[in-house]
Design a protein around this motif. Structure first.
Motif, PDB file in Angstrom:
ATOM      1  N   LYS A   1       0.855  -1.186   0.000  1.00 37.79           N
ATOM      2  CA  LYS A   1       0.000   0.000   0.000  1.00 37.79           C
ATOM      3  C   LYS A   1       0.891   1.236   0.000  1.00 37.79           C
ATOM      4  CE  LYS A   1      -2.225  -1.241   3.692  1.00 37.79           C
ATOM      5  NZ  LYS A   1      -3.136  -1.220   4.824  1.00 37.79           N
ATOM      6  N   THR A   2       0.619   2.149  -0.905  1.00 42.41           N
ATOM      7  CA  THR A   2       1.404   3.387  -0.977  1.00 42.41           C
ATOM      8  C   THR A   2       0.467   4.585  -1.041  1.00 42.41           C
ATOM      9  OG1 THR A   2       1.510   3.249  -3.377  1.00 42.41           O
ATOM     10  CG2 THR A   2       3.360   2.322  -2.167  1.00 42.41           C
ATOM     11  N   SER A   3       0.984   5.711  -0.617  1.00 39.74           N
ATOM     12  CA  SER A   3       0.249   6.972  -0.666  1.00 39.74           C
ATOM     13  C   SER A   3       1.114   7.987  -1.407  1.00 39.74           C
ATOM     14  CB  SER A   3      -0.039   7.467   0.754  1.00 39.74           C
ATOM     15  OG  SER A   3      -0.558   8.776   0.725  1.00 39.74           O
ATOM     16  N   VAL A   4       0.532   8.635  -2.419  1.00 39.36           N
ATOM     17  CA  VAL A   4       1.236   9.675  -3.163  1.00 39.36           C
ATOM     18  C   VAL A   4       0.481  10.981  -2.932  1.00 39.36           C
ATOM     19  CG1 VAL A   4       2.028  10.454  -5.421  1.00 39.36           C
ATOM     20  CG2 VAL A   4       1.978   8.000  -4.892  1.00 39.36           C
ATOM     21  N   GLN A   5       1.170  11.955  -2.350  1.00 39.43           N
ATOM     22  CA  GLN A   5       0.543  13.249  -2.050  1.00 39.43           C
ATOM     23  C   GLN A   5       1.238  14.339  -2.856  1.00 39.43           C
ATOM     24  OE1 GLN A   5       0.827  13.719   2.173  1.00 39.43           O
ATOM     25  NE2 GLN A   5      -0.325  11.863   2.587  1.00 39.43           N
ATOM     26  N   LYS A   6       0.447  15.125  -3.552  1.00 40.63           N
ATOM     27  CA  LYS A   6       0.980  16.240  -4.333  1.00 40.63           C
ATOM     28  C   LYS A   6       0.892  17.496  -3.478  1.00 40.63           C
ATOM     29  CE  LYS A   6      -0.380  14.019  -8.568  1.00 40.63           C
ATOM     30  NZ  LYS A   6      -1.066  14.053  -9.810  1.00 40.63           N
ATOM     31  N   LEU A   7       2.039  17.989  -3.052  1.00 38.12           N
ATOM     32  CA  LEU A   7       2.087  19.136  -2.159  1.00 38.12           C
ATOM     33  C   LEU A   7       2.200  20.432  -2.975  1.00 38.12           C
ATOM     34  CD1 LEU A   7       4.557  17.714   0.487  1.00 38.12           C
ATOM     35  CD2 LEU A   7       2.077  17.805   0.618  1.00 38.12           C
ATOM     36  N   PRO A   8       1.369  21.430  -2.672  1.00 38.31           N
ATOM     37  CA  PRO A   8       1.453  22.698  -3.406  1.00 38.31           C
ATOM     38  C   PRO A   8       2.806  23.371  -3.176  1.00 38.31           C
ATOM     39  CG  PRO A   8      -0.491  22.625  -1.980  1.00 38.31           C
ATOM     40  CD  PRO A   8       0.313  21.419  -1.687  1.00 38.31           C
ATOM     41  N   GLY A   9       3.410  23.800  -4.242  1.00 37.37           N
ATOM     42  CA  GLY A   9       4.682  24.508  -4.156  1.00 37.37           C
ATOM     43  C   GLY A   9       5.897  23.614  -4.048  1.00 37.37           C
ATOM     44  N   ALA A  10       5.717  22.318  -3.957  1.00 36.73           N
ATOM     45  CA  ALA A  10       6.855  21.406  -3.851  1.00 36.73           C
ATOM     46  C   ALA A  10       7.276  20.943  -5.240  1.00 36.73           C
ATOM     47  CB  ALA A  10       6.486  20.206  -2.999  1.00 36.73           C
ATOM     48  N   ASP A  11       8.559  20.660  -5.402  1.00 34.06           N
ATOM     49  CA  ASP A  11       9.065  20.199  -6.690  1.00 34.06           C
ATOM     50  C   ASP A  11       8.706  18.740  -6.961  1.00 34.06           C
ATOM     51  OD1 ASP A  11      10.206  22.647  -7.190  1.00 34.06           O
ATOM     52  OD2 ASP A  11      12.164  22.075  -6.383  1.00 34.06           O
ATOM     53  N   LYS A  12       8.593  17.952  -5.925  1.00 35.64           N
ATOM     54  CA  LYS A  12       8.323  16.515  -6.066  1.00 35.64           C
ATOM     55  C   LYS A  12       7.126  16.132  -5.215  1.00 35.64           C
ATOM     56  CE  LYS A  12      12.495  15.500  -7.937  1.00 35.64           C
ATOM     57  NZ  LYS A  12      12.811  14.815  -9.088  1.00 35.64           N
ATOM     58  N   ASP A  13       6.601  14.949  -5.491  1.00 36.67           N
ATOM     59  CA  ASP A  13       5.504  14.405  -4.689  1.00 36.67           C
ATOM     60  C   ASP A  13       6.053  13.717  -3.454  1.00 36.67           C
ATOM     61  OD1 ASP A  13       3.780  15.231  -6.678  1.00 36.67           O
ATOM     62  OD2 ASP A  13       3.736  13.286  -7.662  1.00 36.67           O
TER      63      ASP A  13
ATOM     64  N   LEU B   1       2.916   2.387   3.105  1.00 35.90           N
ATOM     65  CA  LEU B   1       2.008   2.211   4.237  1.00 35.90           C
ATOM     66  C   LEU B   1       1.883   0.746   4.673  1.00 35.90           C
ATOM     67  CD1 LEU B   1      -0.781   4.640   3.044  1.00 35.90           C
ATOM     68  CD2 LEU B   1       1.053   5.100   4.672  1.00 35.90           C
ATOM     69  N   GLY B   2       2.818  -0.083   4.255  1.00 37.30           N
ATOM     70  CA  GLY B   2       2.772  -1.483   4.661  1.00 37.30           C
ATOM     71  C   GLY B   2       2.150  -2.366   3.591  1.00 37.30           C
ATOM     72  N   MET B   3       1.850  -3.585   3.979  1.00 37.16           N
ATOM     73  CA  MET B   3       1.311  -4.576   3.051  1.00 37.16           C
ATOM     74  C   MET B   3      -0.201  -4.698   3.212  1.00 37.16           C
ATOM     75  SD  MET B   3       3.980  -5.582   1.447  1.00 37.16           S
ATOM     76  CE  MET B   3       3.455  -7.052   0.603  1.00 37.16           C
ATOM     77  N   SER B   4      -0.873  -5.019   2.114  1.00 34.79           N
ATOM     78  CA  SER B   4      -2.314  -5.264   2.169  1.00 34.79           C
ATOM     79  C   SER B   4      -2.566  -6.670   2.714  1.00 34.79           C
ATOM     80  CB  SER B   4      -2.919  -5.137   0.771  1.00 34.79           C
ATOM     81  OG  SER B   4      -2.441  -6.183  -0.052  1.00 34.79           O
ATOM     82  N   ASN B   5      -3.803  -6.953   3.063  1.00 37.64           N
ATOM     83  CA  ASN B   5      -4.171  -8.301   3.484  1.00 37.64           C
ATOM     84  C   ASN B   5      -4.018  -9.245   2.302  1.00 37.64           C
ATOM     85  OD1 ASN B   5      -4.961  -6.801   5.651  1.00 37.64           O
ATOM     86  ND2 ASN B   5      -6.969  -7.724   5.843  1.00 37.64           N
ATOM     87  N   ARG B   6      -3.602 -10.473   2.580  1.00 45.19           N
ATOM     88  CA  ARG B   6      -3.498 -11.463   1.505  1.00 45.19           C
ATOM     89  C   ARG B   6      -4.898 -11.824   1.028  1.00 45.19           C
ATOM     90  NH1 ARG B   6       0.090 -16.227   3.689  1.00 45.19           N
ATOM     91  NH2 ARG B   6      -1.045 -15.710   5.569  1.00 45.19           N
ATOM     92  N   ARG B   7      -5.017 -12.055  -0.267  1.00 38.65           N
ATOM     93  CA  ARG B   7      -6.268 -12.490  -0.875  1.00 38.65           C
ATOM     94  C   ARG B   7      -6.039 -13.837  -1.538  1.00 38.65           C
ATOM     95  NH1 ARG B   7     -10.010  -8.543  -0.723  1.00 38.65           N
ATOM     96  NH2 ARG B   7      -9.252  -6.471  -0.256  1.00 38.65           N
ATOM     97  N   PHE B   8      -6.996 -14.737  -1.353  1.00 36.87           N
ATOM     98  CA  PHE B   8      -6.881 -16.093  -1.865  1.00 36.87           C
ATOM     99  C   PHE B   8      -8.047 -16.393  -2.794  1.00 36.87           C
ATOM    100  CE2 PHE B   8      -5.220 -15.986   2.460  1.00 36.87           C
ATOM    101  CZ  PHE B   8      -3.961 -16.542   2.311  1.00 36.87           C
ATOM    102  N   THR B   9      -7.797 -17.193  -3.811  1.00 32.92           N
ATOM    103  CA  THR B   9      -8.849 -17.775  -4.639  1.00 32.92           C
ATOM    104  C   THR B   9      -8.655 -19.283  -4.580  1.00 32.92           C
ATOM    105  OG1 THR B   9      -8.907 -15.876  -6.106  1.00 32.92           O
ATOM    106  CG2 THR B   9      -9.879 -17.908  -6.928  1.00 32.92           C
TER     107      THR B   9
END
Length: 121
Positions: A30-42, A47-55
């Motif tokens: 899990k990742t979070s990308v935040q666009k900050l006003p006035g910043a050159d980069k994001d 945020l860690g791993m998601s729960n495992r999913r099985f089929t």
């Protein structure tokens, strides 16, 4: 590897009633990308791993096997993984959902099933 599915009270799908033939597992970061006003980069945060999913895909051959698979849908239970020698490798608590049946009509009481599960923490 042998896969054993259990319902919420510990009952299992035994070999004479049915079997799990195929198991798929997925897990992502899990990742979070935040666009900050006035910043050159994001700002990127892991945020860690998601729960495992099985089929799980398999078949049942008896009325008891059909009843067991019907009873796990939309309920909690567990999935146990064991080696071919019977040694327990791991057990995971899951919530079963999205049960699908396929009746071939060629053999009485033989039904193929597919059910999804998500790891419960």
């Amino acid at each position: 590897m042998t896969v054993i599915i259990r319902n919420s009270v510990g009952g299992t799908l035994t070999g004479s009633d049915g079997r799990v033939n195929d198991l798929s597992t997925s897990q992502s970061t899990k990742t979070s990308v935040q666009k900050l006003p006035g910043a050159d980069k994001d700002l990127v945060q892991k945020l860690g791993m998601s729960n495992r999913r099985f089929t799980l895909k398999g078949f049942v051959t008896t009325l008891a096997g059909s009843g067991f698979v019907n009873s796990i849908n939309n309920n909690t239970g567990s999935i146990s993984f064991s080696s071919n020698l019977g040694t327990l490798l791991s057990a995971t608590n899951v919530f079963y959902h999205n049960l699908e049946w396929l009746d071939s009509g060629l053999r009485p009481l033989e039904r193929r099933f597919s059910v999804n599960a998500v790891e419960v923490i």
